[in-house]
Design a protein around this motif. Sequence first.
Motif, PDB file in Angstrom:
ATOM      1  N   GLY A 125       0.763  -0.839  -0.101  1.00  0.00           N
ATOM      2  CA  GLY A 125       0.078   0.680   0.287  1.00  0.00           C
ATOM      3  C   GLY A 125       0.618   1.146   0.060  1.00  0.00           C
ATOM      4  N   LYS A 126       1.946   0.985   0.021  1.00  0.00           N
ATOM      5  CA  LYS A 126       2.986   2.808  -0.294  1.00  0.00           C
ATOM      6  C   LYS A 126       3.132   2.997  -1.550  1.00  0.00           C
ATOM      7  N   ALA A 127       3.576   4.673  -1.901  1.00  0.00           N
ATOM      8  CA  ALA A 127       3.110   4.844  -3.118  1.00  0.00           C
ATOM      9  C   ALA A 127       5.020   4.914  -3.710  1.00  0.00           C
ATOM     10  N   CYS A 128       5.244   4.313  -4.657  1.00  0.00           N
ATOM     11  CA  CYS A 128       6.305   3.951  -5.052  1.00  0.00           C
ATOM     12  C   CYS A 128       7.205   4.797  -6.214  1.00  0.00           C
ATOM     13  N   VAL A 129       7.735   5.981  -6.742  1.00  0.00           N
ATOM     14  CA  VAL A 129       7.703   6.781  -8.009  1.00  0.00           C
ATOM     15  C   VAL A 129       7.906   6.246  -9.397  1.00  0.00           C
ATOM     16  N   LEU A 130       7.087   6.439  -9.911  1.00  0.00           N
ATOM     17  CA  LEU A 130       7.868   6.077 -10.742  1.00  0.00           C
ATOM     18  C   LEU A 130       8.933   7.095 -12.331  1.00  0.00           C
ATOM     19  N   LYS A 131      10.214   6.077 -12.759  1.00  0.00           N
ATOM     20  CA  LYS A 131      10.985   7.301 -13.364  1.00  0.00           C
ATOM     21  C   LYS A 131      10.874   7.463 -15.030  1.00  0.00           C
ATOM     22  N   GLY A 132      10.944   8.192 -15.387  1.00  0.00           N
ATOM     23  CA  GLY A 132      10.553   7.812 -16.881  1.00  0.00           C
ATOM     24  C   GLY A 132      11.367   7.686 -18.459  1.00  0.00           C
ATOM     25  N   GLU A 133      11.291   7.637 -18.498  1.00  0.00           N
ATOM     26  CA  GLU A 133      12.537   6.056 -20.077  1.00  0.00           C
ATOM     27  C   GLU A 133      13.285   7.475 -19.424  1.00  0.00           C
ATOM     28  N   ASP A 134      13.587   8.198 -19.528  1.00  0.00           N
ATOM     29  CA  ASP A 134      15.184   9.215 -19.356  1.00  0.00           C
ATOM     30  C   ASP A 134      15.406   9.065 -17.681  1.00  0.00           C
ATOM     31  N   GLY A 135      14.999   9.058 -16.955  1.00  0.00           N
ATOM     32  CA  GLY A 135      15.064   8.075 -15.279  1.00  0.00           C
ATOM     33  C   GLY A 135      15.374   8.488 -14.346  1.00  0.00           C
ATOM     34  N   ASP A 136      14.262  10.229 -14.829  1.00  0.00           N
ATOM     35  CA  ASP A 136      13.843  11.472 -14.242  1.00  0.00           C
ATOM     36  C   ASP A 136      13.038  11.361 -12.921  1.00  0.00           C
ATOM     37  N   GLU A 137      12.646  10.980 -11.828  1.00  0.00           N
ATOM     38  CA  GLU A 137      11.992  10.980 -11.763  1.00  0.00           C
ATOM     39  C   GLU A 137      10.473  12.126 -11.894  1.00  0.00           C
ATOM     40  N   GLU A 153      -4.684  16.413 -17.754  1.00  0.00           N
ATOM     41  CA  GLU A 153      -4.190  15.575 -18.703  1.00  0.00           C
ATOM     42  C   GLU A 153      -3.573  16.672 -18.839  1.00  0.00           C
ATOM     43  N   THR A 154      -2.045  15.982 -19.921  1.00  0.00           N
ATOM     44  CA  THR A 154      -1.412  16.624 -19.560  1.00  0.00           C
ATOM     45  C   THR A 154      -0.439  16.878 -21.188  1.00  0.00           C
ATOM     46  N   TYR A 155       0.458  17.865 -21.485  1.00  0.00           N
ATOM     47  CA  TYR A 155       1.131  18.076 -23.185  1.00  0.00           C
ATOM     48  C   TYR A 155       2.228  17.407 -22.679  1.00  0.00           C
ATOM     49  N   SER A 156       3.392  17.493 -23.704  1.00  0.00           N
ATOM     50  CA  SER A 156       4.717  17.076 -23.180  1.00  0.00           C
ATOM     51  C   SER A 156       5.004  17.151 -24.668  1.00  0.00           C
ATOM     52  N   SER A 157       6.326  17.892 -25.294  1.00  0.00           N
ATOM     53  CA  SER A 157       6.616  17.356 -26.738  1.00  0.00           C
ATOM     54  C   SER A 157       7.347  17.058 -26.526  1.00  0.00           C
ATOM     55  N   SER A 158       8.139  16.937 -24.746  1.00  0.00           N
ATOM     56  CA  SER A 158       8.982  15.387 -24.466  1.00  0.00           C
ATOM     57  C   SER A 158       8.783  14.345 -24.232  1.00  0.00           C
ATOM     58  N   PRO A 159       8.287  13.257 -24.049  1.00  0.00           N
ATOM     59  CA  PRO A 159       7.025  12.200 -23.759  1.00  0.00           C
ATOM     60  C   PRO A 159       8.398  11.836 -22.246  1.00  0.00           C
ATOM     61  N   TRP A 160       7.188  11.881 -21.619  1.00  0.00           N
ATOM     62  CA  TRP A 160       7.825  10.802 -19.978  1.00  0.00           C
ATOM     63  C   TRP A 160       7.801   9.367 -20.209  1.00  0.00           C
ATOM     64  N   ARG A 161       6.820   8.792 -21.021  1.00  0.00           N
ATOM     65  CA  ARG A 161       7.334   7.412 -20.970  1.00  0.00           C
ATOM     66  C   ARG A 161       6.876   6.803 -22.384  1.00  0.00           C
ATOM     67  N   HIS A 162       7.325   6.168 -23.354  1.00  0.00           N
ATOM     68  CA  HIS A 162       5.935   5.468 -24.851  1.00  0.00           C
ATOM     69  C   HIS A 162       5.814   6.800 -25.343  1.00  0.00           C
ATOM     70  N   GLY A 163       6.709   7.555 -25.683  1.00  0.00           N
ATOM     71  CA  GLY A 163       6.000   8.572 -26.680  1.00  0.00           C
ATOM     72  C   GLY A 163       4.697   9.022 -26.865  1.00  0.00           C
ATOM     73  N   ILE A 164       3.989   8.589 -25.861  1.00  0.00           N
ATOM     74  CA  ILE A 164       3.328   9.688 -26.358  1.00  0.00           C
ATOM     75  C   ILE A 164       2.835  10.851 -25.132  1.00  0.00           C
ATOM     76  N   GLN A 165       2.487  12.085 -26.133  1.00  0.00           N
ATOM     77  CA  GLN A 165       2.828  13.564 -25.685  1.00  0.00           C
ATOM     78  C   GLN A 165       1.374  13.651 -24.710  1.00  0.00           C
ATOM     79  N   LEU A 166       0.488  13.008 -25.458  1.00  0.00           N
ATOM     80  CA  LEU A 166      -0.465  13.760 -24.314  1.00  0.00           C
ATOM     81  C   LEU A 166      -1.769  12.529 -23.317  1.00  0.00           C
ATOM     82  N   LEU A 167      -1.401  12.786 -22.125  1.00  0.00           N
ATOM     83  CA  LEU A 167      -1.250  11.806 -21.648  1.00  0.00           C
ATOM     84  C   LEU A 167      -2.549  12.155 -20.044  1.00  0.00           C
ATOM     85  N   ARG A 168      -3.368  11.210 -19.477  1.00  0.00           N
ATOM     86  CA  ARG A 168      -4.225  11.808 -18.419  1.00  0.00           C
ATOM     87  C   ARG A 168      -3.186  10.629 -16.944  1.00  0.00           C
TER      88      ARG A 168
END
Length: 390
Positions: A187-199, A218-233
């Motif tokens: 039940g503990k929250a664990c941080v997921l890292k992006g594909e660049d290793g940044d938390e 909902e957020t947008y990033s021209s440099s996707p966090w993971r999976h190459g998806i720019q628009l994420l929920r």
Amino acid sequence: MALSTQQAAILAQELPEGMRCGNARERLLCLVVILQRLTDAEHVLSNAELRAVLRSYFGDACAPSENTIASDLRAIDASGCMGLRLHTTPSGVWCENKKLPAAKVRLLLNAVQSSRSLTVEQSAELQEALYDLVSVYQEDGLVTEVHVDQRVRKEHQHVFETIDVVSQAIRQKRKIEFQYTYTNFYGKACVLKGEDGDEWRKETPIALYYSEGNYYVETYSSSPWRHGIQLLRSRADRMLGTRVSTEEAESNRATYNARRSARKRMEQEFNMVDGPQRSVFLRVRADATNVFFDRFGFGSRFGQFEGKIDDPSATGLTLVTVAQAFSFYRWLSAAGQGIVLSEPPAEMVLRSGPWRHRLKGVSRDELVHDYHHMVEGYLTYLDCARSPYI
């Protein structure tokens, strides 16, 4: 029968502590509280009984005449500023909240009790505040009347703080920064890292959503966090340390289109899961219409009926536009044979049926294309679901 001294004292104990009645203005406010907490349609108080309760709570220093009480009641009723409706009967007077009678308070209580965004403490505080809107007698009924299915919730929820920060960033046209988590087996929250290793994620907020008991950002990033998806929920309860960034929000055609289409996309996506938009026909059995309407609402039109309309086994055809996502397939599989994907009807039927306006500019070939993609995806989903048991 008039209240005895003992009965008046018992009623006075139900009133909030710390009330004062040192002058006529304070007495008016005290009478409002007494009416709110001690009266309803089945429990009225006469002028003499109101006087007795005042005397029991404040002592002889606050024992106005019955005529004074009557004048105060007329002033409260005439002012209209307290949001109360006073009802006068031969036995006495009672009041109710004009905007939030007991029935609506009950609905709000159910919503608060079942909210997964609130901690147990937050839920309890809100429930106590709602109980103050009804009489003590109605409160007793509300406390024991409804049992709500409540899952065990986290001891600390930061959802509303997150929503406030995101709203602030949208107003200031800035990015937000946050960590995204998953919950481990303890039940503990664990941080997921992006594909660049940044938390830490740094993205442009587009919109806020509420669906199926959860808040989403909902957020947008021209440099996707993971999976190459720019628009994420992202689920708000999984976002940690959310703050307004010093960087300005990205402003381009993609963010413009995302904001403009936010409401429409929410309606077409299934349980907040995105995917290719498909326009498909569903054949719905009469005894499964509740399942359909619960998900798509009552705005859908049906046609091409088979069987007698009042027969539970009769079916009708309807058109929906949804995301091709596992969440839709999960819903469809739960409906079983009550709701099934159906190949688009003939061209003549398409142009004369109740969905003809929605299909303006859409060819039958496009509908057939969507149908085959949906069926193929559905069968793949079912194969994956059954594969562990083969």
